[in-house]
Design a protein around this motif. Structure first.
Motif, PDB file in Angstrom:
ATOM      1  N   MET A 129       0.843  -1.193   0.000  1.00 48.54           N
ATOM      2  CA  MET A 129       0.000   0.000   0.000  1.00 48.54           C
ATOM      3  C   MET A 129       0.879   1.244   0.000  1.00 48.54           C
ATOM      4  O   MET A 129       1.889   1.301   0.693  1.00 48.54           O
ATOM      5  N   THR A 130       0.492   2.212  -0.780  1.00 45.75           N
ATOM      6  CA  THR A 130       1.257   3.451  -0.834  1.00 45.75           C
ATOM      7  C   THR A 130       0.530   4.539  -0.057  1.00 45.75           C
ATOM      8  O   THR A 130      -0.676   4.464   0.172  1.00 45.75           O
ATOM      9  N   LEU A 131       1.275   5.529   0.327  1.00 44.83           N
ATOM     10  CA  LEU A 131       0.691   6.670   1.022  1.00 44.83           C
ATOM     11  C   LEU A 131       0.047   7.614   0.018  1.00 44.83           C
ATOM     12  O   LEU A 131       0.504   7.721  -1.121  1.00 44.83           O
ATOM     13  N   ALA A 132      -0.973   8.325   0.448  1.00 41.71           N
ATOM     14  CA  ALA A 132      -1.638   9.283  -0.436  1.00 41.71           C
ATOM     15  C   ALA A 132      -0.768  10.508  -0.680  1.00 41.71           C
ATOM     16  O   ALA A 132      -0.865  11.148  -1.728  1.00 41.71           O
ATOM     17  N   LEU A 133       0.100  10.827   0.272  1.00 42.14           N
ATOM     18  CA  LEU A 133       0.953  12.008   0.157  1.00 42.14           C
ATOM     19  C   LEU A 133       2.033  11.771  -0.897  1.00 42.14           C
ATOM     20  O   LEU A 133       2.690  10.733  -0.912  1.00 42.14           O
ATOM     21  N   ASP A 134       2.226  12.740  -1.774  1.00 44.57           N
ATOM     22  CA  ASP A 134       3.228  12.667  -2.825  1.00 44.57           C
ATOM     23  C   ASP A 134       4.608  12.329  -2.238  1.00 44.57           C
ATOM     24  O   ASP A 134       4.974  12.860  -1.186  1.00 44.57           O
ATOM     25  N   PRO A 135       5.384  11.443  -2.890  1.00 44.71           N
ATOM     26  CA  PRO A 135       6.701  11.064  -2.364  1.00 44.71           C
ATOM     27  C   PRO A 135       7.633  12.250  -2.106  1.00 44.71           C
ATOM     28  O   PRO A 135       8.400  12.240  -1.149  1.00 44.71           O
ATOM     29  N   ALA A 136       7.565  13.276  -2.952  1.00 42.08           N
ATOM     30  CA  ALA A 136       8.410  14.457  -2.731  1.00 42.08           C
ATOM     31  C   ALA A 136       8.023  15.159  -1.432  1.00 42.08           C
ATOM     32  O   ALA A 136       8.891  15.628  -0.683  1.00 42.08           O
ATOM     33  N   ALA A 137       6.722  15.227  -1.151  1.00 41.99           N
ATOM     34  CA  ALA A 137       6.269  15.820   0.103  1.00 41.99           C
ATOM     35  C   ALA A 137       6.656  14.945   1.290  1.00 41.99           C
ATOM     36  O   ALA A 137       7.025  15.451   2.357  1.00 41.99           O
ATOM     37  N   GLN A 138       6.593  13.624   1.113  1.00 38.70           N
ATOM     38  CA  GLN A 138       7.045  12.717   2.170  1.00 38.70           C
ATOM     39  C   GLN A 138       8.516  12.973   2.503  1.00 38.70           C
ATOM     40  O   GLN A 138       8.902  13.014   3.677  1.00 38.70           O
ATOM     41  N   ASP A 139       9.322  13.153   1.472  1.00 40.96           N
ATOM     42  CA  ASP A 139      10.740  13.443   1.689  1.00 40.96           C
ATOM     43  C   ASP A 139      10.918  14.770   2.410  1.00 40.96           C
ATOM     44  O   ASP A 139      11.707  14.871   3.357  1.00 40.96           O
ATOM     45  N   LEU A 140      10.203  15.805   1.946  1.00 42.61           N
ATOM     46  CA  LEU A 140      10.322  17.142   2.531  1.00 42.61           C
ATOM     47  C   LEU A 140       9.961  17.140   4.009  1.00 42.61           C
ATOM     48  O   LEU A 140      10.648  17.737   4.837  1.00 42.61           O
ATOM     49  N   LEU A 141       8.882  16.450   4.348  1.00 43.40           N
ATOM     50  CA  LEU A 141       8.376  16.488   5.717  1.00 43.40           C
ATOM     51  C   LEU A 141       9.035  15.470   6.640  1.00 43.40           C
ATOM     52  O   LEU A 141       9.121  15.704   7.849  1.00 43.40           O
ATOM     53  N   PHE A 142       9.498  14.336   6.079  1.00 46.73           N
ATOM     54  CA  PHE A 142       9.959  13.247   6.935  1.00 46.73           C
ATOM     55  C   PHE A 142      11.320  12.674   6.540  1.00 46.73           C
ATOM     56  O   PHE A 142      12.289  12.821   7.278  1.00 46.73           O
ATOM     57  N   ARG A 143      11.394  12.002   5.398  1.00 51.35           N
ATOM     58  CA  ARG A 143      12.585  11.203   5.090  1.00 51.35           C
ATOM     59  C   ARG A 143      13.861  12.025   4.956  1.00 51.35           C
ATOM     60  O   ARG A 143      14.916  11.618   5.422  1.00 51.35           O
ATOM     61  N   GLU A 144      13.780  13.172   4.308  1.00 44.77           N
ATOM     62  CA  GLU A 144      14.971  14.001   4.117  1.00 44.77           C
ATOM     63  C   GLU A 144      15.097  15.085   5.180  1.00 44.77           C
ATOM     64  O   GLU A 144      16.137  15.727   5.292  1.00 44.77           O
ATOM     65  N   ALA A 145      14.064  15.316   5.945  1.00 52.23           N
ATOM     66  CA  ALA A 145      14.080  16.375   6.960  1.00 52.23           C
ATOM     67  C   ALA A 145      14.913  15.934   8.151  1.00 52.23           C
ATOM     68  O   ALA A 145      14.870  14.781   8.571  1.00 52.23           O
ATOM     69  N   ARG A 146      15.674  16.867   8.690  1.00 55.99           N
ATOM     70  CA  ARG A 146      16.523  16.579   9.842  1.00 55.99           C
ATOM     71  C   ARG A 146      16.553  17.796  10.741  1.00 55.99           C
ATOM     72  O   ARG A 146      16.202  18.903  10.346  1.00 55.99           O
ATOM     73  N   THR A 147      17.030  17.612  11.943  1.00 60.61           N
ATOM     74  CA  THR A 147      17.239  18.738  12.855  1.00 60.61           C
ATOM     75  C   THR A 147      18.417  19.560  12.351  1.00 60.61           C
ATOM     76  O   THR A 147      19.512  19.034  12.160  1.00 60.61           O
ATOM     77  N   ALA A 148      18.193  20.838  12.129  1.00 64.39           N
ATOM     78  CA  ALA A 148      19.239  21.725  11.609  1.00 64.39           C
ATOM     79  C   ALA A 148      20.028  22.336  12.759  1.00 64.39           C
ATOM     80  O   ALA A 148      19.464  22.748  13.771  1.00 64.39           O
ATOM     81  N   ASN A 149      21.334  22.396  12.560  1.00 63.43           N
ATOM     82  CA  ASN A 149      22.225  22.985  13.556  1.00 63.43           C
ATOM     83  C   ASN A 149      22.883  24.266  13.073  1.00 63.43           C
ATOM     84  O   ASN A 149      23.559  24.933  13.853  1.00 63.43           O
ATOM     85  N   ALA A 150      22.695  24.612  11.800  1.00 64.92           N
ATOM     86  CA  ALA A 150      23.256  25.841  11.243  1.00 64.92           C
ATOM     87  C   ALA A 150      22.339  26.325  10.127  1.00 64.92           C
ATOM     88  O   ALA A 150      21.713  25.529   9.439  1.00 64.92           O
ATOM     89  N   PHE A 151      22.293  27.637   9.978  1.00 64.92           N
ATOM     90  CA  PHE A 151      21.367  28.250   9.031  1.00 64.92           C
ATOM     91  C   PHE A 151      22.066  29.314   8.201  1.00 64.92           C
ATOM     92  O   PHE A 151      23.072  29.887   8.623  1.00 64.92           O
ATOM     93  N   THR A 152      21.497  29.608   7.033  1.00 66.64           N
ATOM     94  CA  THR A 152      21.962  30.750   6.247  1.00 66.64           C
ATOM     95  C   THR A 152      21.453  32.019   6.933  1.00 66.64           C
ATOM     96  O   THR A 152      20.679  31.958   7.895  1.00 66.64           O
ATOM     97  N   GLU A 153      21.841  33.152   6.395  1.00 66.76           N
ATOM     98  CA  GLU A 153      21.402  34.427   6.971  1.00 66.76           C
ATOM     99  C   GLU A 153      20.057  34.884   6.416  1.00 66.76           C
ATOM    100  O   GLU A 153      19.545  35.930   6.823  1.00 66.76           O
TER     101      GLU A 153
END
Length: 197
Positions: A1-25
């Motif tokens: 079974m696949t998720l209804a949420l688009d795979p790119a959105a899944q990556d953005l929100l979960f799989r590729e998302a991480r806690t950031a320790n540094a940011f741009t300005e």
């Protein structure tokens, strides 16, 4: 079974998302924060109590007041982030229940007249909202760096002197810098977490 949420959105929100320790300005605008809130305000809470409150730390003076109460390792990250959000539980959330839960406005007094009941319910439900807030930051194309390494009593005194709020987390927000992320840590497998009875 696949998720209804688009795979790119899944990556953005979960799989590729991480806690950031540094940011741009690059700044985080009020419009971005408003869009994040307008999305995450639909987080589920018992009786729709919605106890999360957010203080956006923008001014240099407020930033300095916050940084001094962060754990030593968190100070540079909080000092440099484009925006910092202090997430807190409002222990007087019950005052809004007649408006937020019109099917049973008496819930204010029936269930939440005592402070300990409000603290327990509010802390749990605000934590649910905090999780949604982090997902909302990711949905805006930004990165979040949530932290609990701070002197909670001091942050409460500094930003919530009324005694009716308790800090839950400090979240650094912005566009991730090149070196923002540490390697991803392992996660538990499905069968280690889920049991069918």
């Amino acid at each position: 079974m696949t998720l209804a949420l688009d795979p790119a959105a899944q990556d953005l929100l979960f799989r590729e998302a991480r806690t950031a320790n540094a940011f741009t300005e690059e700044p985080v605008t009020d419009e971005q924060v408003q869009a994040i809130y307008d999305l995450v305000k639909y987080a589920p809470t018992a009786f729709n109590q919605s106890p999360l409150r957010v203080v956006l730390v923008r001014s240099p003076e407020a930033r300095e007041r916050l940084v001094q109460h962060m754990s030593e390792g968190n100070r540079p990250k909080t000092a440099a982030a484009p925006l910092v959000a202090v997430l807190a539980t409002d222990h007087e959330f019950h005052e809004e229940l007649p408006r937020l839960f019109p099917p049973f406005p008496q819930a204010k007094d029936v269930f939440f007249s005592e402070r300990p009941a409000r603290e327990q319910a509010g802390s749990f439900n605000a934590a649910l909202q905090a999780g949604y807030f982090i997902i909302g930051v990711r949905a805006a194309g930004l990165a979040a760096g949530p932290m609990t390494g701070y002197d909670a009593a001091a942050v409460n005194k500094e930003f919530f002197p009324d005694g009716d709020h308790s800090v839950l987390a400090v979240v650094n927000i912005g566009r991730p810098a090149e070196d923002a992320f540490r390697p991803r840590l392992p996660r538990l497998d499905y069968d280690e977490v889920v049991t069918t009875v």
